[in-house]
Design an enzyme around this catalytic site. Sequence first.
Site, PDB file in Angstrom:
ATOM      1  N   VAL A  14       0.849  -1.316   0.364  1.00 26.10           N
ATOM      2  CA  VAL A  14      -0.453   0.049   0.122  1.00 26.10           C
ATOM      3  C   VAL A  14       1.032   1.481  -0.034  1.00 26.10           C
ATOM      4  O   VAL A  14       1.435   1.643   1.056  1.00 26.10           O
ATOM      5  CB  VAL A  14      -0.645  -0.410   0.826  1.00 26.10           C
ATOM      6  CG1 VAL A  14      -1.730   0.967   1.043  1.00 26.10           C
ATOM      7  CG2 VAL A  14      -2.013  -1.453   1.128  1.00 26.10           C
ATOM      8  N   ASP A  41      -8.854  12.973  -0.711  1.00 25.16           N
ATOM      9  CA  ASP A  41      -8.760  13.512   0.432  1.00 25.16           C
ATOM     10  C   ASP A  41      -8.552  13.672   0.928  1.00 25.16           C
ATOM     11  O   ASP A  41      -9.311  14.338   2.228  1.00 25.16           O
ATOM     12  CB  ASP A  41      -9.659  14.805  -0.726  1.00 25.16           C
ATOM     13  CG  ASP A  41      -8.635  16.250   0.219  1.00 25.16           C
ATOM     14  OD1 ASP A  41      -7.545  15.889   0.387  1.00 25.16           O
ATOM     15  OD2 ASP A  41      -9.728  17.284   0.270  1.00 25.16           O
ATOM     16  N   ASN A  45       3.919   7.438   2.606  1.00 24.58           N
ATOM     17  CA  ASN A  45       4.913   8.328   1.962  1.00 24.58           C
ATOM     18  C   ASN A  45       4.035   9.896   1.746  1.00 24.58           C
ATOM     19  O   ASN A  45       4.620  11.034   1.565  1.00 24.58           O
ATOM     20  CB  ASN A  45       5.080   7.786   0.381  1.00 24.58           C
ATOM     21  CG  ASN A  45       5.083   9.384  -0.479  1.00 24.58           C
ATOM     22  OD1 ASN A  45       6.290  10.079  -0.654  1.00 24.58           O
ATOM     23  ND2 ASN A  45       4.183   9.303  -1.722  1.00 24.58           N
ATOM     24  N   TYR A  62       5.410  22.577  10.548  1.00 19.68           N
ATOM     25  CA  TYR A  62       6.081  21.139   9.368  1.00 19.68           C
ATOM     26  C   TYR A  62       7.607  19.696  10.735  1.00 19.68           C
ATOM     27  O   TYR A  62       6.851  19.143  10.348  1.00 19.68           O
ATOM     28  CB  TYR A  62       6.469  21.469   8.035  1.00 19.68           C
ATOM     29  CG  TYR A  62       7.358  20.303   7.549  1.00 19.68           C
ATOM     30  CD1 TYR A  62       6.209  19.241   7.117  1.00 19.68           C
ATOM     31  CD2 TYR A  62       8.622  20.305   7.555  1.00 19.68           C
ATOM     32  CE1 TYR A  62       6.665  18.669   5.816  1.00 19.68           C
ATOM     33  CE2 TYR A  62       8.798  19.201   6.479  1.00 19.68           C
ATOM     34  CZ  TYR A  62       8.507  18.146   6.227  1.00 19.68           C
ATOM     35  OH  TYR A  62       8.731  17.391   5.437  1.00 19.68           O
ATOM     36  N   LYS A  65       7.293  16.232  11.717  1.00 16.57           N
ATOM     37  CA  LYS A  65       7.303  15.770  11.142  1.00 16.57           C
ATOM     38  C   LYS A  65       9.047  15.107  12.470  1.00 16.57           C
ATOM     39  O   LYS A  65       8.553  13.484  12.866  1.00 16.57           O
ATOM     40  CB  LYS A  65       9.071  15.879  10.135  1.00 16.57           C
ATOM     41  CG  LYS A  65       8.140  15.891   9.036  1.00 16.57           C
ATOM     42  CD  LYS A  65       7.548  14.751   8.216  1.00 16.57           C
ATOM     43  CE  LYS A  65       7.169  14.667   7.151  1.00 16.57           C
ATOM     44  NZ  LYS A  65       6.582  13.801   6.218  1.00 16.57           N
ATOM     45  N   SER A  76      11.121  17.114  -6.009  1.00 20.52           N
ATOM     46  CA  SER A  76       9.329  17.072  -5.948  1.00 20.52           C
ATOM     47  C   SER A  76       9.117  18.579  -6.116  1.00 20.52           C
ATOM     48  O   SER A  76       9.502  19.670  -5.809  1.00 20.52           O
ATOM     49  CB  SER A  76       9.408  15.774  -4.540  1.00 20.52           C
ATOM     50  OG  SER A  76       9.927  17.435  -3.525  1.00 20.52           O
TER      51      SER A  76
END
EC number: 1.1.1.330
Length: 352
Positions: free
Chosen positions: A66, A120, A147, A228, A232, A263
């Site tokens: 997955v 979403d 991810n 952020y 993380k 990215s």
Amino acid sequence: MTFVRELEVASQNSRAFNVTLWFIFIFGLLKLVPFALRFLSMVFDLFVLPPVNYAKYGCKAGDYAVVTGASDGIGKEFASQLASKGFNLVLISRTESKLVALKDELEGKFNIKAKILAIDISADSKDNYNKIYSLCDDLPISILVNNVGQSHSIPVPFLATEEEEMRNIITINNTATLMITQIIAPIIIRTVKKHRESGDKKLKSQRGLILTMGSFGGLIPTPLLATYSGSKAFLQNWSSSLAGELAADNVDVELVLSYLVTSAMSKVRRTSMMIPNPRTFVKSTLRNIGRRCGAQDRYGTITPFWSHAIYHFVIEELFGVYARVVNEINYKFHKSIRIRAVRKAVREAKQN
């Protein structure tokens, strides 16, 4: 009289001096030997050991992997490279058209099966999680790649961060990751147990794998990306804790640390020695699963790309990730990015 001669004389005339020298020598040895062993272990992980054999994760047993955030960038590469190893896929992302195109490409290229789910994740909807459960519950799943993620649009002071952006970052990076893992992990445990009890010699050492994308933004406190960075950093302790919980179930849990990768989220377009493209980064990750590489002192954590690993090792060993100097350098770096981004936005506004 030379310095060496003075030491010899002092050594002969003072027992306390000799004891002090031995203490310094032993202390230095205790510091240097572990450092040398960690460095050699990193080098061995990165450059000597062969690639991991994914047969132990069920690539030849028809198992599924997955992948969330699968339609672009790093997620798309995880899907492609896992398919190349023989895994069937469950691809989860927002844009259905991209998922359909990726499904068709990978099924045709690698002769695997792929299922897709367009949702979403930022909505944090119970209906979304029910859809994931309904799609995955009957499948033999052995790998989960968490991810999906979100950062700030540009570096921004915490007090100026918009509420919607702040909530989306926490929802996508944390809440959704935990909820999806809570759905998929029991399926992985069930699949692994079934394989190991099947009597098939090829499957008696079967293991499961849960990968979660971390970041240097979580490794090192990052001013101007505070929300952020915190999201993380949360994943570090959560993932390492989960690794301890699932070890007895033969499921490997790894937090994957990266510096910059080209990215859409990083907004970096050019590759360099320090900045790989998604294909190179994912290849390094899958090659080194189960090894610490640059994260030598972190359980259930891997810094897989060679230059990121060395950078991580140097920061940890020479300064410490919480050192003031590291924080100040990080602040100046992201402040310069913010200044350039604001200037670009002003120019574009004038042109329009």
